[in-house]
Design a protein around this motif. Structure first.
Motif, PDB file in Angstrom:
ATOM      1  N   HIS A  35       2.620   9.169  28.895  1.00  0.00           N
ATOM      2  CA  HIS A  35       3.130  10.445  29.418  1.00  0.00           C
ATOM      3  C   HIS A  35       2.882  11.629  28.481  1.00  0.00           C
ATOM      4  CE1 HIS A  35       4.956   7.570  32.013  1.00  0.00           C
ATOM      5  NE2 HIS A  35       6.013   7.323  31.265  1.00  0.00           N
ATOM      6  N   SER A  36       2.116  11.427  27.408  1.00  0.00           N
ATOM      7  CA  SER A  36       1.906  12.497  26.427  1.00  0.00           C
ATOM      8  C   SER A  36       0.733  13.391  26.816  1.00  0.00           C
ATOM      9  CB  SER A  36       1.680  11.905  25.032  1.00  0.00           C
ATOM     10  OG  SER A  36       0.546  11.050  25.026  1.00  0.00           O
ATOM     11  N   LEU A 164      -3.909   8.054  41.489  1.00  0.00           N
ATOM     12  CA  LEU A 164      -2.687   7.910  40.687  1.00  0.00           C
ATOM     13  C   LEU A 164      -2.979   7.220  39.350  1.00  0.00           C
ATOM     14  CD1 LEU A 164      -0.285   6.745  43.546  1.00  0.00           C
ATOM     15  CD2 LEU A 164      -0.691   9.070  42.738  1.00  0.00           C
ATOM     16  N   PRO A 165      -3.908   7.778  38.560  1.00  0.00           N
ATOM     17  CA  PRO A 165      -4.310   7.116  37.318  1.00  0.00           C
ATOM     18  C   PRO A 165      -3.206   7.137  36.269  1.00  0.00           C
ATOM     19  CG  PRO A 165      -5.203   9.330  37.372  1.00  0.00           C
ATOM     20  CD  PRO A 165      -4.568   9.092  38.717  1.00  0.00           C
ATOM     21  N   ASP A 166      -3.279   6.182  35.363  1.00  0.00           N
ATOM     22  CA  ASP A 166      -2.352   6.173  34.237  1.00  0.00           C
ATOM     23  C   ASP A 166      -2.708   7.258  33.227  1.00  0.00           C
ATOM     24  OD1 ASP A 166      -0.847   3.662  34.893  1.00  0.00           O
ATOM     25  OD2 ASP A 166      -2.856   2.829  34.742  1.00  0.00           O
ATOM     26  N   MET A 167      -3.998   7.603  33.180  1.00  0.00           N
ATOM     27  CA  MET A 167      -4.471   8.527  32.151  1.00  0.00           C
ATOM     28  C   MET A 167      -5.602   9.386  32.699  1.00  0.00           C
ATOM     29  SD  MET A 167      -5.575   7.423  28.279  1.00  0.00           S
ATOM     30  CE  MET A 167      -6.801   6.229  28.832  1.00  0.00           C
ATOM     31  N   GLN A 187      -2.678  25.760  31.600  1.00  0.00           N
ATOM     32  CA  GLN A 187      -1.295  25.809  32.054  1.00  0.00           C
ATOM     33  C   GLN A 187      -1.076  24.837  33.207  1.00  0.00           C
ATOM     34  OE1 GLN A 187       1.310  27.360  30.736  1.00  0.00           O
ATOM     35  NE2 GLN A 187       2.641  26.498  32.322  1.00  0.00           N
ATOM     36  N   LEU A 188      -2.060  24.763  34.106  1.00  0.00           N
ATOM     37  CA  LEU A 188      -1.985  23.847  35.240  1.00  0.00           C
ATOM     38  C   LEU A 188      -1.953  22.394  34.755  1.00  0.00           C
ATOM     39  CD1 LEU A 188      -2.106  23.203  38.274  1.00  0.00           C
ATOM     40  CD2 LEU A 188      -4.598  23.442  38.141  1.00  0.00           C
ATOM     41  N   LEU A 189      -2.787  22.056  33.789  1.00  0.00           N
ATOM     42  CA  LEU A 189      -2.802  20.698  33.254  1.00  0.00           C
ATOM     43  C   LEU A 189      -1.457  20.331  32.639  1.00  0.00           C
ATOM     44  CD1 LEU A 189      -6.350  20.528  31.592  1.00  0.00           C
ATOM     45  CD2 LEU A 189      -5.664  19.716  33.848  1.00  0.00           C
ATOM     46  N   ARG A 190      -0.855  21.280  31.947  1.00  0.00           N
ATOM     47  CA  ARG A 190       0.472  21.060  31.365  1.00  0.00           C
ATOM     48  C   ARG A 190       1.513  20.792  32.457  1.00  0.00           C
ATOM     49  NH1 ARG A 190       1.532  20.217  25.862  1.00  0.00           N
ATOM     50  NH2 ARG A 190       0.223  21.537  24.580  1.00  0.00           N
ATOM     51  N   GLU A 191       1.433  21.572  33.532  1.00  0.00           N
ATOM     52  CA  GLU A 191       2.383  21.411  34.636  1.00  0.00           C
ATOM     53  C   GLU A 191       2.216  20.051  35.311  1.00  0.00           C
ATOM     54  OE1 GLU A 191       1.595  24.772  37.098  1.00  0.00           O
ATOM     55  OE2 GLU A 191       2.489  26.216  35.699  1.00  0.00           O
ATOM     56  N   ILE A 192       0.966  19.620  35.475  1.00  0.00           N
ATOM     57  CA  ILE A 192       0.697  18.318  36.084  1.00  0.00           C
ATOM     58  C   ILE A 192       1.212  17.192  35.188  1.00  0.00           C
ATOM     59  CG2 ILE A 192      -1.168  16.716  36.695  1.00  0.00           C
ATOM     60  CD1 ILE A 192      -2.705  19.192  37.728  1.00  0.00           C
ATOM     61  N   ASN A 193       1.010  17.332  33.897  1.00  0.00           N
ATOM     62  CA  ASN A 193       1.520  16.351  32.938  1.00  0.00           C
ATOM     63  C   ASN A 193       3.038  16.219  33.056  1.00  0.00           C
ATOM     64  OD1 ASN A 193       2.645  16.510  29.712  1.00  0.00           O
ATOM     65  ND2 ASN A 193       1.520  14.697  30.325  1.00  0.00           N
ATOM     66  N   ALA A 194       3.720  17.347  33.180  1.00  0.00           N
ATOM     67  CA  ALA A 194       5.180  17.329  33.299  1.00  0.00           C
ATOM     68  C   ALA A 194       5.630  16.768  34.651  1.00  0.00           C
ATOM     69  CB  ALA A 194       5.737  18.740  33.110  1.00  0.00           C
ATOM     70  N   LYS A 195       4.893  17.102  35.714  1.00  0.00           N
ATOM     71  CA  LYS A 195       5.292  16.706  37.063  1.00  0.00           C
ATOM     72  C   LYS A 195       5.011  15.238  37.348  1.00  0.00           C
ATOM     73  CE  LYS A 195       4.552  17.893  41.960  1.00  0.00           C
ATOM     74  NZ  LYS A 195       3.899  18.831  42.905  1.00  0.00           N
ATOM     75  N   PHE A 196       3.815  14.768  37.012  1.00  0.00           N
ATOM     76  CA  PHE A 196       3.401  13.414  37.372  1.00  0.00           C
ATOM     77  C   PHE A 196       3.532  12.408  36.224  1.00  0.00           C
ATOM     78  CE2 PHE A 196       0.926  16.189  40.260  1.00  0.00           C
ATOM     79  CZ  PHE A 196       1.323  15.649  41.483  1.00  0.00           C
ATOM     80  N   LYS A 197       3.843  12.889  35.017  1.00  0.00           N
ATOM     81  CA  LYS A 197       3.965  12.017  33.842  1.00  0.00           C
ATOM     82  C   LYS A 197       2.651  11.305  33.517  1.00  0.00           C
ATOM     83  CE  LYS A 197       8.307  13.068  33.702  1.00  0.00           C
ATOM     84  NZ  LYS A 197       8.763  14.121  32.755  1.00  0.00           N
ATOM     85  N   THR A 198       1.551  11.910  33.924  1.00  0.00           N
ATOM     86  CA  THR A 198       0.232  11.344  33.639  1.00  0.00           C
ATOM     87  C   THR A 198      -0.160  11.670  32.204  1.00  0.00           C
ATOM     88  OG1 THR A 198      -0.393  11.728  35.942  1.00  0.00           O
ATOM     89  CG2 THR A 198      -2.172  11.284  34.391  1.00  0.00           C
ATOM     90  N   THR A 199      -0.647  10.678  31.484  1.00  0.00           N
ATOM     91  CA  THR A 199      -1.116  10.902  30.114  1.00  0.00           C
ATOM     92  C   THR A 199      -2.421  11.686  30.147  1.00  0.00           C
ATOM     93  OG1 THR A 199      -0.135   8.793  29.476  1.00  0.00           O
ATOM     94  CG2 THR A 199      -1.730   9.759  27.948  1.00  0.00           C
ATOM     95  N   PHE A 200      -2.519  12.726  29.323  1.00  0.00           N
ATOM     96  CA  PHE A 200      -3.736  13.528  29.232  1.00  0.00           C
ATOM     97  C   PHE A 200      -4.332  13.428  27.840  1.00  0.00           C
ATOM     98  CE2 PHE A 200      -2.281  15.506  33.103  1.00  0.00           C
ATOM     99  CZ  PHE A 200      -3.419  16.020  33.701  1.00  0.00           C
ATOM    100  N   ILE A 201      -5.654  13.274  27.784  1.00  0.00           N
ATOM    101  CA  ILE A 201      -6.408  13.413  26.547  1.00  0.00           C
ATOM    102  C   ILE A 201      -7.513  14.422  26.815  1.00  0.00           C
ATOM    103  CG2 ILE A 201      -7.772  12.280  24.747  1.00  0.00           C
ATOM    104  CD1 ILE A 201      -6.455   9.656  25.490  1.00  0.00           C
ATOM    105  N   ILE A 202      -7.478  15.513  26.068  1.00  0.00           N
ATOM    106  CA  ILE A 202      -8.410  16.626  26.309  1.00  0.00           C
ATOM    107  C   ILE A 202      -9.277  16.841  25.071  1.00  0.00           C
ATOM    108  CG2 ILE A 202      -8.591  19.101  26.793  1.00  0.00           C
ATOM    109  CD1 ILE A 202      -5.923  18.867  28.272  1.00  0.00           C
ATOM    110  N   ILE A 203     -10.575  16.902  25.298  1.00  0.00           N
ATOM    111  CA  ILE A 203     -11.520  17.230  24.219  1.00  0.00           C
ATOM    112  C   ILE A 203     -11.766  18.736  24.265  1.00  0.00           C
ATOM    113  CG2 ILE A 203     -13.945  17.043  23.512  1.00  0.00           C
ATOM    114  CD1 ILE A 203     -12.432  14.578  22.827  1.00  0.00           C
ATOM    115  N   THR A 204     -11.674  19.376  23.115  1.00  0.00           N
ATOM    116  CA  THR A 204     -11.914  20.808  23.062  1.00  0.00           C
ATOM    117  C   THR A 204     -12.421  21.217  21.695  1.00  0.00           C
ATOM    118  OG1 THR A 204     -10.915  22.971  23.493  1.00  0.00           O
ATOM    119  CG2 THR A 204      -9.557  21.348  22.367  1.00  0.00           C
TER     120      THR A 204
END
Length: 204
Positions: A35-36, A164-167, A187-204
């Protein structure tokens, strides 16, 4: 908090059989919590995308283990990895890779169709709900070629969530967008992370 992903002593060497092999990853250890929301930051050529490809099972490490929910997937066959990738991991790329002749909702449903599961009313509704989440309710049936760059990337974000992926793995997802649109997408990615509890890993 439980770990969703662990990399253990990951090494990636390109051109092992050549005179000048290139070691892209050097004994990498990494732990990601469920969920991080995570960012991997580094300069071009530092091995970020190589590591993301290994995490996403698009590539295999030369050495080391990839643990997903405590299970070592390093030894999975290509067929097992393909099924695992489609069901458990969502991808957002710098280039949205939408199919131009298909509508927004048809593009969102594409990973589900690839899984060869029956396309039920509930899945179609999920696609509509995801497009609403990314602010594209009025563009559900619009061909993707008629959408702006920011809108196309929002479709790609919705597409990454349809199974409905885990990550979700995002490789420089705003690299082709202007600064204002970039801010909105993150901002949208942050909102989705909070709403769906999907783990995000972003390369930047």
């Amino acid at each position: 908090m439980d770990k969703i992903l662990e990399l253990k002593q990951i090494v990636k060497i390109y051109g092992e059989q050549t005179k000048n092999p290139y070691k892209a990853l050097h004994e990498i250890d990494l732990s990601i919590q469920k969920h991080s929301f995570n960012a991997i930051i580094g300069q071009s050529g530092s091995g970020k995308s190589t590591m993301l490809n290994i995490i996403g099972t698009l590539d295999k490490p030369t050495q080391g283990q990839v643990m997903f929910n405590g299970i070592d997937i390093s030894s999975y066959t290509k067929e097992q990895l393909a099924e695992f990738r489609n069901r458990r991991i969502g991808f957002i790329f710098q280039f949205h890779y939408l199919l131009p002749e298909f509508t927004a909702i048809e593009n969102v449903l594409m990973p589900y169709r690839i899984s060869k599961q029956p396309l039920t009313d509930s899945v179609i509704q999920r696609a509509k709900d995801l497009l609403e989440t990314v602010g594209l309710t009025n563009y559900i049936n619009t061909p993707s070629i008629n959408l702006s760059g920011g809108q196309q990337q929002r479709v790609a974000i919705a597409r990454s969530l349809i199974n409905l992926p885990d990550m979700v793995l995002a490789d420089e997802p705003t690299g082709n967008l202007d600064s204002d649109t970039t801010e909105n997408v993150y901002q949208l990615l942050r909102e989705i992370n909070a709403k769906f509890k999907t783990t995000f890993i972003i390369i930047t």
